[in-house]
Design a protein around this motif. Structure first.
Motif, short mmCIF file in Angstrom:
data_model
loop_
_atom_site.label_atom_id
_atom_site.label_comp_id
_atom_site.label_asym_id
_atom_site.label_seq_id
_atom_site.Cartn_x
_atom_site.Cartn_y
_atom_site.Cartn_z
N SER A 180 57.46 -95.24 -9.38
CA SER A 180 57.46 -95.88 -10.69
C SER A 180 58.47 -97.03 -10.74
CB SER A 180 57.81 -94.86 -11.77
OG SER A 180 56.90 -93.79 -11.77
N ASP A 181 58.22 -97.94 -11.66
CA ASP A 181 59.11 -99.08 -11.83
C ASP A 181 60.29 -98.68 -12.72
OD1 ASP A 181 60.23 -101.57 -11.79
OD2 ASP A 181 58.85 -102.44 -13.28
N ILE A 182 61.21 -97.92 -12.14
CA ILE A 182 62.41 -97.48 -12.85
C ILE A 182 63.63 -98.01 -12.09
CG2 ILE A 182 61.37 -95.41 -13.85
CD1 ILE A 182 62.57 -93.78 -11.59
N PRO A 183 64.80 -98.07 -12.74
CA PRO A 183 66.00 -98.54 -12.04
C PRO A 183 66.29 -97.71 -10.79
CG PRO A 183 66.39 -98.45 -14.40
CD PRO A 183 65.06 -97.79 -14.17
N ILE A 237 59.61 -80.74 -2.67
CA ILE A 237 59.24 -82.10 -2.27
C ILE A 237 58.10 -82.64 -3.13
CG2 ILE A 237 58.29 -83.49 -0.38
CD1 ILE A 237 59.81 -81.52 1.51
N TYR A 238 57.13 -81.79 -3.40
CA TYR A 238 56.01 -82.20 -4.27
C TYR A 238 56.53 -82.64 -5.63
CZ TYR A 238 51.84 -81.84 -7.17
OH TYR A 238 50.82 -82.11 -8.05
N GLN A 239 57.43 -81.86 -6.22
CA GLN A 239 57.96 -82.19 -7.54
C GLN A 239 58.78 -83.48 -7.51
OE1 GLN A 239 57.18 -80.89 -10.42
NE2 GLN A 239 55.85 -79.39 -9.45
N ILE A 240 59.55 -83.68 -6.43
CA ILE A 240 60.31 -84.93 -6.31
C ILE A 240 59.36 -86.13 -6.29
CG2 ILE A 240 61.73 -86.32 -4.74
CD1 ILE A 240 63.18 -83.76 -3.95
N LEU A 241 58.33 -86.05 -5.47
CA LEU A 241 57.39 -87.17 -5.33
C LEU A 241 56.65 -87.43 -6.64
CD1 LEU A 241 55.92 -86.40 -1.78
CD2 LEU A 241 57.62 -88.14 -2.39
N ILE A 242 56.23 -86.36 -7.31
CA ILE A 242 55.54 -86.51 -8.60
C ILE A 242 56.45 -87.18 -9.62
CG2 ILE A 242 54.65 -85.24 -10.60
CD1 ILE A 242 52.65 -85.42 -8.39
N SER A 243 57.71 -86.75 -9.66
CA SER A 243 58.65 -87.31 -10.63
C SER A 243 58.95 -88.77 -10.34
CB SER A 243 59.95 -86.50 -10.65
OG SER A 243 60.61 -86.58 -9.41
N GLY A 272 56.66 -90.80 -9.35
CA GLY A 272 55.45 -91.56 -9.68
C GLY A 272 54.37 -91.54 -8.63
N VAL A 273 54.53 -90.72 -7.59
CA VAL A 273 53.52 -90.65 -6.52
C VAL A 273 52.27 -89.94 -7.03
CG1 VAL A 273 53.01 -89.78 -4.20
CG2 VAL A 273 55.30 -90.66 -4.75
N ASP A 274 51.10 -90.41 -6.62
CA ASP A 274 49.83 -89.78 -6.96
C ASP A 274 49.85 -88.31 -6.53
OD1 ASP A 274 46.74 -90.02 -7.48
OD2 ASP A 274 46.94 -89.12 -5.49
N GLN A 275 49.29 -87.42 -7.36
CA GLN A 275 49.34 -85.99 -7.11
C GLN A 275 48.73 -85.60 -5.76
OE1 GLN A 275 47.69 -83.77 -10.35
NE2 GLN A 275 49.30 -84.35 -11.79
N LYS A 276 47.61 -86.19 -5.43
CA LYS A 276 46.95 -85.85 -4.16
C LYS A 276 47.80 -86.28 -2.97
CE LYS A 276 42.63 -86.45 -1.59
NZ LYS A 276 41.27 -87.08 -1.58
N ILE A 277 48.36 -87.49 -3.05
CA ILE A 277 49.22 -87.98 -1.97
C ILE A 277 50.48 -87.12 -1.87
CG2 ILE A 277 50.66 -89.91 -1.19
CD1 ILE A 277 48.62 -91.80 -2.45
N ALA A 278 51.05 -86.76 -3.02
CA ALA A 278 52.25 -85.93 -3.04
C ALA A 278 51.99 -84.57 -2.40
CB ALA A 278 52.74 -85.75 -4.47
N ALA A 279 50.83 -83.99 -2.69
CA ALA A 279 50.47 -82.69 -2.13
C ALA A 279 50.36 -82.78 -0.60
CB ALA A 279 49.17 -82.19 -2.74
#
Length: 230
Positions: free
Chosen positions: A148-151, A184-190, A192-199
């Motif tokens: 995501s576009d966050i600081p 790791i899944y939760q980190i990636l989701i948080s 902004g990574v797509d759920q399928k890619i994160a999984a």
């Protein structure tokens, strides 16, 4: 009674560094069977065979000693890891693999990891090499469109906070086999990574971080291995 060696008037910096290393290793040995809160200066000076005045020449207190130990372990392991990490162009995969390696390390070397956590590892200091490395991974992931576009500070501290929390969970309570993958899944989701890619990325295999072959970290790891052998 151990022989008490008085080094107060020895100004040789190399010799003082050797004394510091001896105190750090002695503290690590004591911490195998005694909580840090119950370790006294007398225990440390007897273990390292130095005088109290020598102890105060290199440390202000027991707490300062363990903070120094945690900092030294963190720096040695981080520097060694960064110099031996494979190049991974995909930033999201890089974050996933690095995080998994760190958490696997904690499961493999819990005693060493517990000493690291006493210095609030991983460090939230923006000048620390580990912080800078994670910050770069986050910036790369954002540039590649994964995150995501966050600081950068928010993204970096999000990774660090989840890593620190998971590390404490692993040390304090037995976790299910898929716990690390879920973290790791939760980190990636948080991020902004797509759920399928994160999984998919969360299930990628990885090896635990290696302990440097020399230095305080190597000596502490040897203490842990000796304990297991006995």
């Amino acid at each position: 009674m151990p022989k008490i060696v008085h080094h107060l008037f020895n100004s040789d910096e190399k010799h003082l560094e050797q004394i510091k290393e001896s105190l750090l290793l002695g503290a690590s040995d004591l911490a195998k069977n005694t909580s840090v809160e119950n370790i006294k200066i007398d225990d440390l000076v007897n273990k390292a065979e130095v005088s109290r005045s020598t102890f105060y020449k290199v440390f202000h207190s027991v707490d300062s000693l363990f903070k120094e130990l945690g900092k030294k372990l963190s720096n040695e392991i981080t520097e060694y890891t960064l110099s031996h990490s494979p190049a991974i162009p995909d930033a999201a995969a890089r974050v996933a693999i690095k995080t998994k390696r760190a958490l696997l390390f904690i499961t493999k070397a819990p005693f060493l990891a517990s000493l690291l956590l006493k210095e609030e590892w991983p460090s939230s200091d923006p000048n620390h090499m580990m912080y800078k490395d994670i910050e770069k991974d986050f910036m790369d992931g954002k540039a590649q469109g994964y995150f995501s576009d966050i600081p950068a500070s928010i993204g970096t501290n999000l990774i660090l906070g989840c890593l620190r929390g998971a590390a404490k969970d692993i040390l304090e309570t037995k976790q299910p086999d898929d716990y690390i993958d879920k973290v790791i899944y939760q980190i990636l989701i948080s991020l902004g990574v797509d759920q399928k890619i994160a999984a998919e990325l969360s299930k990628n295999p990885a090896s635990a971080l290696s302990v440097p072959p020399t230095g305080v970290a190597s000596n502490v790891a040897s203490l842990q291995n000796h304990t297991k052998a006995n």
